[in-house]
Structure formats: structure tokens, C-alpha cells
Design an enzyme around this catalytic site. Structure first.
Site, PDB file in Angstrom:
ATOM      1  N   SER A   1       0.968  -1.317   0.081  1.00  0.00           N
ATOM      2  CA  SER A   1      -0.001   0.256   0.022  1.00  0.00           C
ATOM      3  C   SER A   1       0.817   1.123   0.024  1.00  0.00           C
ATOM      4  CB  SER A   1      -0.819   0.189   1.313  1.00  0.00           C
ATOM      5  OG  SER A   1      -2.147  -0.596   0.865  1.00  0.00           O
TER       6      SER A   1
ATOM      7  N   LYS B   1       0.819   3.610  -2.891  1.00  0.00           N
ATOM      8  CA  LYS B   1      -0.544   4.269  -3.234  1.00  0.00           C
ATOM      9  C   LYS B   1      -0.187   5.818  -3.242  1.00  0.00           C
ATOM     10  CE  LYS B   1      -3.665   1.010  -1.586  1.00  0.00           C
ATOM     11  NZ  LYS B   1      -4.461   0.414  -0.359  1.00  0.00           N
TER      12      LYS B   1
ATOM     13  N   TYR C   1      -2.369  -2.273 -10.620  1.00  0.00           N
ATOM     14  CA  TYR C   1      -2.585  -1.929  -9.164  1.00  0.00           C
ATOM     15  C   TYR C   1      -1.685  -3.053  -8.457  1.00  0.00           C
ATOM     16  CZ  TYR C   1      -4.075  -1.981  -4.425  1.00  0.00           C
ATOM     17  OH  TYR C   1      -4.040  -1.918  -2.912  1.00  0.00           O
TER      18      TYR C   1
ATOM     19  N   TYR D   1      -4.367   3.937   7.653  1.00  0.00           N
ATOM     20  CA  TYR D   1      -5.750   3.268   7.576  1.00  0.00           C
ATOM     21  C   TYR D   1      -6.651   3.938   8.642  1.00  0.00           C
ATOM     22  CZ  TYR D   1      -2.646  -0.128   5.292  1.00  0.00           C
ATOM     23  OH  TYR D   1      -1.830  -0.751   4.597  1.00  0.00           O
TER      24      TYR D   1
ATOM     25  N   VAL E   1       0.916  -3.805   4.199  1.00  0.00           N
ATOM     26  CA  VAL E   1       0.797  -4.964   4.869  1.00  0.00           C
ATOM     27  C   VAL E   1       2.030  -5.580   5.072  1.00  0.00           C
ATOM     28  CG1 VAL E   1      -1.852  -5.232   5.160  1.00  0.00           C
ATOM     29  CG2 VAL E   1      -0.162  -6.134   3.000  1.00  0.00           C
TER      30      VAL E   1
HETATM   31  N1  GLN Z   1      -1.989  -5.188  -2.594  1.00  0.00           N
HETATM   32  C1  GLN Z   1      -2.631  -5.035  -0.992  1.00  0.00           C
HETATM   33  C2  GLN Z   1      -4.051  -5.138  -1.623  1.00  0.00           C
HETATM   34  O1  GLN Z   1      -4.360  -4.473  -2.278  1.00  0.00           O
HETATM   35  C3  GLN Z   1      -2.327  -4.002  -0.275  1.00  0.00           C
HETATM   36  C4  GLN Z   1      -2.662  -3.986   0.997  1.00  0.00           C
HETATM   37  C5  GLN Z   1      -1.921  -3.008   1.947  1.00  0.00           C
HETATM   38  O2  GLN Z   1      -0.655  -2.764   2.132  1.00  0.00           O
HETATM   39  N2  GLN Z   1      -2.464  -2.603   3.077  1.00  0.00           N
HETATM   40  O3  GLN Z   1      -4.909  -5.746  -0.663  1.00  0.00           O
END
Ligand code: GLN
Length: 338
Positions: free
Chosen positions: A82, A85, A208, A260, A278
Site C-alpha cells: 500500500s 499508493k 495495481y 488506515y 501490509v
Molecule cells: N496489495 C494489497 C491489497 O490491495 C495492499 C494492502 C496493503 O498494503 N494494505 O490488498
């Protein structure tokens, strides 16, 4: 720093880091202090992530001068997940202007999990912000390029400029997530049904998924963050990656949504815009000063690395980075177990 805009002189004041020796000492201290903490669990919802070595722990500070300070497993590679992003959002703002991205994706916290479907439904199909999966998919879909391949090329080149080196995909992570990302495919289809994605939704999910599988280390995260701290210029390579305004936009979004549904608590305790993934990475940015990159695979229930949070909190206090602090402050709940 002062700049004249529309005939008015404007100041930007950010302070400075302690000297090189002191930063070096504090980075080593942050690593040593939390090395033995073992709360949290390694993520397993992307099957291959469960194989990560939970002992790995790296802490890096990159200064806007280009100086780097590293302790522990600073070179251990992991998939960015994530954290991508934040930087893809910056690339989209750079290419399209922040108003377009703001209208299409939003900047407000959902208060719900990063992969929530309900959040999309509750907001009439609006993804709300680029740091949850719905908003990240909508952001990736906006990148320049006539085909998904061209968009991918734009993305991977841009994130490489943030890191100051070419980044490659971890094929095992990509394959593992591609085989198990039904929920992200559902979110993309849902966005399509609301007219929020015009491209082929499954092709967007594929780009993605690749962006999340890009392999980085804690040092890369620190340099990527320091580029945002440095008004868009990579302090190691000297290359301008995005405009200063884009950095300001990205950092504002990270402050409110980067961690988050724990973003409020993070800002309350640590006082820095940050993004986690994550797989165990966190990047936290101190505008004008530099950035902290950490890696430790054990995460808390919201998906934030436990030792990464502890080390970042400690460095924020000892380096004087908390954006809201006007005096030294004692550790608060950031010291508590996850
Ligand atoms: N690739 C993971 C997903 O889309 C990324 C999640 C994350 O790092 N929170 O679920």
C-alpha cells in the site's frame, strides 16, 4: 525559505534536524530499543507474504541534504504494497493536476478498512481517498498512457525516480496476489458500475497488483519519503520527480488517511504524515527535513508494522519531528503493545 508569489513574499518554516552524528546515534538507538519486540502477526491474506522472516527489522532516516542513516536490515527487500499508493497518487497529481484527482478520488478518510466494499457503497460509489484500495484503483486508472502497459511504464519509471534506482516486481508476490485478489476485482467492478473507472477494471487491478509487488527496502522508502519532504526533488539523485505543490497535497492526504483507520491515532501520537503497507513497511515524512523508512513484517490488526510504529514514534520525538509539538513530549500510547 521565502518565495515571492503574486507580489507577496511567503515564508515556509520547517526547522532542521540535529547534526549528522546525533541523527546517526538516534537511528541506531531506535533500532536497538525495539529490536526484541515481537507483538503483531505477519500478514497472510496474500499467501506468499506469510513466508516473510518476522525477525527482519530495518530503520533508515534520509535527510533532505541527501545524508542517509541506517540501522539493522536496511537492505532487506520486500513488496511495497500500500505504500505505493502514496507515490502513485503523487504521479497522478503531477500529470493531471490535483483538482482532477481530488474530484475523481477524494481526500477524506472512510474510517473503514483499506479494502472495504461497504465504504464504496456508503459513499455512492465515491472512492473517498487514494489511500484505500478503491481510491488507489481509481488513481492508478487515471495515470497517463493509452494502454495498461503504457500506464505501467509511467508508474514504474516514476516510482523509480522517487527511489533513485530502477525498481523491479517481486514475481512471487505478484503471482500470489493476482491469484487471490478477488476482493480488489470486486471493488474495481463496483467502481465501474458507478462510472468511477472508465478503463477495463480488471486491467486496472492488474496494474495495481503489480505496483503493490514492486520490491523495495527500508532505504528506498526513506529516500522516496525524503523526496516528498524535499519539495519533489530526490535529495540523493538531485532529480526533480514532482512539483512542490504535489508533495504538499500528498502529505496532507497521508496525514489524514495514510495509516488506515488508525490515521487519527497515528497523527495524535506521532504527528507525521505517513503510509504503511501490509508487508511491514512504513514511510513517515517530516516536511523540509527528511523521512523515516522502516521495515518489520509483524503488523497490528489495522495493518501497520508494530516495530515500525515504535521506532518511528521514538524518532519523531527524539529528532523533534512532530508537526504539532512546540516542546519536548513524553511517549504516550505509542509505547503500548499493539
Ligand atoms: N496489495 C494489497 C491489497 O490491495 C495492499 C494492502 C496493503 O498494503 N494494505 O490488498
Amino acid at each position: 525559505m521565502s518565495t515571492e508569489i503574486d507580489g507577496v513574499r511567503q515564508e515556509v518554516s520547517t526547522g532542521s534536524l540535529p547534526g549528522w552524528d546525533r541523527v546517526e546515534e538516534l537511528v541506531r538507538d531506535a533500532h536497538a530499543r525495539y529490536r526484541d519486540r515481537d507483538e503483531g502477526l505477519v500478514a497472510d491474506y496474500i499467501p506468499v507474504l506469510a513466508e516473510a522472516d518476522p525477525a527482519l527489522f530495518g530503520v533508515v532516516v534520509a535527510e533532505t541534504s541527501g545524508a542517509l542513516h541506517a540501522a539493522g536490515d536496511a537492505d532487506a527487500g520486500f513488496s511495497i504494497q500500500s505504500i505505493s499508493k502514496a507515490f502513485v497518487y503523487a504521479l497522478a497529481c503531477e500529470a493531471l493536476g490535483h483538482e482532477v484527482v481530488r474530484d475523481r478520488v477524494g481526500v477524506n478518510n472512510t474510517g473503514l478498512a483499506f479494502n472495504s466494499v461497504i465504504a464504496v457503497e456508503l459513499n455512492d460509489g465515491h472512492p473517498m481517498n487514494p489511500m484505500v484500495n478503491a481510491g488507489a484503483l481509481a488513481t492508478t486508472a487515471l495515470l497517463p498512457g493509452a494502454t495498461p502497459e503504457e500506464q505501467w511504464a509511467h508508474l514504474v519509471a516514476g516510482l523509480g525516480r522517487f527511489a533513485g534506482r530502477d525498481l523491479g516486481v517481486d514475481d512471487a508476490v505478484y503471482a500470489s496476489e493476482a491469484a487471490t485478489n478477488q476482493r480488489n476485482r470486486a471493488i474495481a467492478r463496483l467502481l465501474e458500475s458507478y462510472g468511477r473507472i472508465e478503463a477495463d477494471p480488471l486491467a486496472v487491478v492488474d496494474v495495481y497488483t503489480r505496483q503493490c509487488a514492486l520490491r523495495v527496502d527500508a532505504r528506498d522508502l526513506a529516500v522516496m519519503g525524503a523526496t516528498l519532504a524535499d519539495g519533489g526533488v530526490n535529495p540523493v539523485t538531485g532529480e526533480r520527480v514532482v512539483a512542490a505543490q504535489v508533495c504538499r497535497d500528498a502529505l496532507a492526504v497521508l496525514a489524514s488517511t495514510g495509516m488506515y483507520e488508525r490515521s487519527g491515532e497515528w497523527l495524535f501520537e506521532i504527528g507525521l504524515p505517513a503510509k504503511s503497507g501490509v508487508s511491514g513497511g512504513i514511510v513517515a515524512v517530516a516536511p523540509g527535513k527528511g523521512a523515516i523508512g522502516t521495515f518489520s513484517p509483524r503488523i497490528d490488526p489495522a495493518g501497520n508494522s508494530v516495530r515500525g510504529r515504535l521506532a518511528t514514534a521514538h524518532l519523531s520525538r527524539t529528532l523533534g519531528l512532530n508537526l504539532f509539538a512546540s516542546a519536548a513530549h513524553v511517549a504516550e500510547r505509542a509505547e503500548a503493545p499493539a
